[in-house]
Design an enzyme around this catalytic site. Structure first.
Site, PDB file in Angstrom:
ATOM      1  N   GLU A   2       0.827  -1.233   0.000  1.00 17.73           N
ATOM      2  CA  GLU A   2       0.000   0.000   0.000  1.00 17.73           C
ATOM      3  C   GLU A   2       0.851   1.270   0.000  1.00 17.73           C
ATOM      4  OE1 GLU A   2      -3.042  -0.210   3.068  1.00 17.73           O
ATOM      5  OE2 GLU A   2      -4.085  -1.817   1.993  1.00 17.73           O
ATOM      6  N   GLU A  27      -5.525  -8.430  -0.299  1.00 11.16           N
ATOM      7  CA  GLU A  27      -6.231  -8.100   0.948  1.00 11.16           C
ATOM      8  C   GLU A  27      -7.695  -7.869   0.598  1.00 11.16           C
ATOM      9  OE1 GLU A  27      -4.745  -5.184   3.726  1.00 11.16           O
ATOM     10  OE2 GLU A  27      -2.667  -5.625   3.149  1.00 11.16           O
TER      11      GLU A  27
HETATM   12  O1  AHR Z   1      -5.077  -5.915   6.971  1.00 10.43           O
HETATM   13  C1  AHR Z   1      -4.958  -4.795   7.790  1.00 10.43           C
HETATM   14  C2  AHR Z   1      -4.255  -3.642   7.088  1.00 10.43           C
HETATM   15  O2  AHR Z   1      -5.058  -3.164   6.049  1.00 10.43           O
HETATM   16  C3  AHR Z   1      -2.953  -3.951   6.417  1.00 10.43           C
HETATM   17  O3  AHR Z   1      -1.867  -3.873   7.278  1.00 10.43           O
HETATM   18  C4  AHR Z   1      -2.857  -2.875   5.374  1.00 10.43           C
HETATM   19  O4  AHR Z   1      -2.140  -3.297   4.250  1.00 10.43           O
HETATM   20  C5  AHR Z   1      -4.293  -2.514   5.076  1.00 10.43           C
HETATM   21  O5  AHR Z   1      -4.496  -1.167   5.129  1.00 10.43           O
END
Ligand code: AHR
Length: 534
Positions: free
Chosen positions: A205, A324
């Protein structure tokens, strides 16, 4: 009386009649129920399902590692501190790949802190989550845990505070057989065989202002390109994931993807997508429609990849790593009030409801429908932190509601994803237009001659009839029709009542003359398993 007032009475009358066969019941029901239809044909393929579509994620965050997968002194822990009860649930969930060690955590992580003698490892402030990291678990322990869980490791490198040098050294440490400083260090740490980690993430990210050392697309694109080159020079067999946007809601989406790929196209294999949803305003029809937003997100990223390919006269495709995805909102307020600099505090501990499980089911269907381009996906996360598996420190482990659709899809959603022609009545939403009440997807697995149909009903009050034309799948019969449903959309599994929301095999699916029929209960996740009769 109007026609609609008669309908429930008529339904009750019909359903109270003795049922001579499933087909008779369906015949009567389909007279009064709304119906969704689909056609499945082995020749209409979306593409092969990559097993990595059912990956998950363990970050050094909250109680994911400490108190989750690792808890020395717990009655269920072995001599390495690995909780056997959690390991058993992870195996049951069937997770072929686990992303590690972050997440936001990785952007401040020195991987060298987590290898070698545990007593010598430093305690560090983790600025991503404002906690203290003890480094008791590191690369080698995690890879060993992953092996035992039946998973491969998807390793992320730090492109926040660090860069190409630390990344290539980590590849050498993990994957080079020996005879070099970093690979010999691994051997001296007790790991003679290389870990052979295939899939690597180039940071996390990097577009997000919350990220340690956020970058512009130009800055990140350059660093990712150079890191990718040297990582592949160390081990040409690895596959690399470049960071896409942190969500489709970012102001720089999708220009970020285009710029990053302009820099990295020839050196990477995937671009990442991240997305979390929540029912913040208590609007269930709108919440259940979020998977339509996910579909739009995927299609936009595919279009962006293909645009850059065309511009570069590229030969290969860049595929998608949705590394994610989940529901995440229940714990936001508690996390905002969390005291900083604790070790493994209970962060991001969403307690999932039945309606969340439906959204997870819909997201799984969406991933399967795009299996031609989405090759990797990671449910974020695996244990305690926005997770399907929960634990109590020193106490039991249990399955959250979202455990079930994931476990079903991972177990049965293998083989080829089929391009179904679905026709369903729909309802209107303010931001996503017309959304079908019924979402359906199917996979055909030639290895064991099975077909599995996954269906979610977004209808809140009415059962729906599902009619599938499966005449091209001759000789198949229904093995079981698994249903996850609950009268209360807010029902949860808790440590005291871990079986409040559990699936049962009570669905009525049947097949006759190539026609599959099933009743889909209001608000339900359905798995209809078919196998060839011999
Ligand atoms: O999964 C929780 C968080 O969400 C992770 O660390 C990040 O990559 C995202 O913002």
């Amino acid at each position: 009386m109007t026609e609609s007032t008669w309908e429930p009475i008529l339904r009750l009358l019909i359903l109270s009649q003795p049922i001579s066969s499933r087909e008779t019941r369906h015949y009567f029901e389909s007279e009064i129920m709304q119906t969704a239809t689909f056609t499945a044909h082995p020749g209409f393929r979306v593409g092969e399902v990559d097993p990595r579509l059912f990956g998950s994620f363990i970050e050094h965050l909250g109680r994911a590692v400490y108190g989750g997968i690792y808890e020395p002194g717990h009655p269920e822990a072995d001599d390495q501190g690995v909780r056997q009860d959690v390991l058993a649930l992870v195996r049951e969930l069937n997770v072929p790949i686990v992303r590690y060690p972050g997440g936001n955590f990785v952007s401040g992580y020195n991987w060298e802190d987590g290898v070698g003698s545990v007593e010598d490892r430093p305690r560090r402030l983790d600025l991503a989550w404002r906690t203290v990291e003890t480094n008791e678990m590191g690369t080698n322990e995690f890879v060993a845990w992953s092996d035992r869980a039946g998973s491969e490791t998807m390793m992320a490198v730090n492109l926040g505070t660090r860069g190409a040098d630390a990344a290539r050294n980590l590849v050498e440490y993990c994957n080079h057989p020996g005879g070099s400083a970093w690979s010999d260090l691994r051997i001296s740490h007790g790991y003679k065989e290389p870990h052979k980690i295939k899939t690597w993430c180039l940071g996390n990210e990097m577009d997000g202002p919350w990220q340690i050392c956020t970058k512009t697309a130009e800055e990140y694109g350059r660093i990712a390109c150079e890191a990718a080159k040297v990582m592949k020079w160390v081990d040409p067999t690895i596959e690399l994931v470049a960071c896409g946007s942190s969500s489709s809601g970012m102001a720089t989406f999708p220009a970020w993807e285009a710029t990053v790929l302009e820099h990295t196209y020839d050196h990477v294999d995937y671009i990442s997508l991240h997305q979390y949803y929540g029912n913040r305003d208590g609007n269930l029809p709108s919440y259940l429609a979020r998977s339509v937003d996910m579909e739009k997100f995927i299609r936009t990223v595919v279009a962006t990849c293909d645009y850059v390919k065309a511009k570069k006269r590229g030969k290969k495709d860049i595929n998608l790593s949705f590394d994610e995805w989940n529901v995440w909102f229940h714990s936001n307020a508690a996390d905002a009030a969390m005291e900083p600099w604790q070790i493994a505090p209970p962060q991001l501990e969403d307690l999932y409801t039945f309606e969340d499980a439906l959204v997870v089911g819909l997201m799984l269907i969406t991933l399967l429908r795009n299996a031609d381009r989405v090759k990797i996906a990671c449910l974020a996360q695996l244990v305690n932190v926005i997770a399907p598996i929960m634990t109590v420190n020193g106490g039991p482990a249990w399955r959250q509601t979202i455990f079930y659709p994931f476990a079903h899809a991972s177990r049965y959603g293998r083989g080829v994803a089929l391009d179904l022609k679905v026709d369903s009545p729909s309802y209107e939403t303010t931001d996503l237009g017309s959304v079908p009440y019924i979402d359906v997807m199917a996979t055909a697995n030639a290895e064991d001659d099975t077909v599995t149909v996954f269906a979610v009903s977004r209808s809140q009050d009415e059962p729906f009839a599902l009619n599938g034309n499966l005449s091209a799948f001759e000789g198949y019969s229904v093995v079981e029709h698994i249903v996850l449903t609950h009268p209360d959309p807010k029902a949860c599994n808790t440590v005291d009542a871990p079986e409040t929301v559990v699936p049962h095999c009570g669905g009525d699916a049947g097949i006759a003359g190539g026609k599959l029929t099933a009743t889909l209960a209001p608000l339900s996740w359905n798995v209809i398993r078919l196998a060839k009769r011999f």
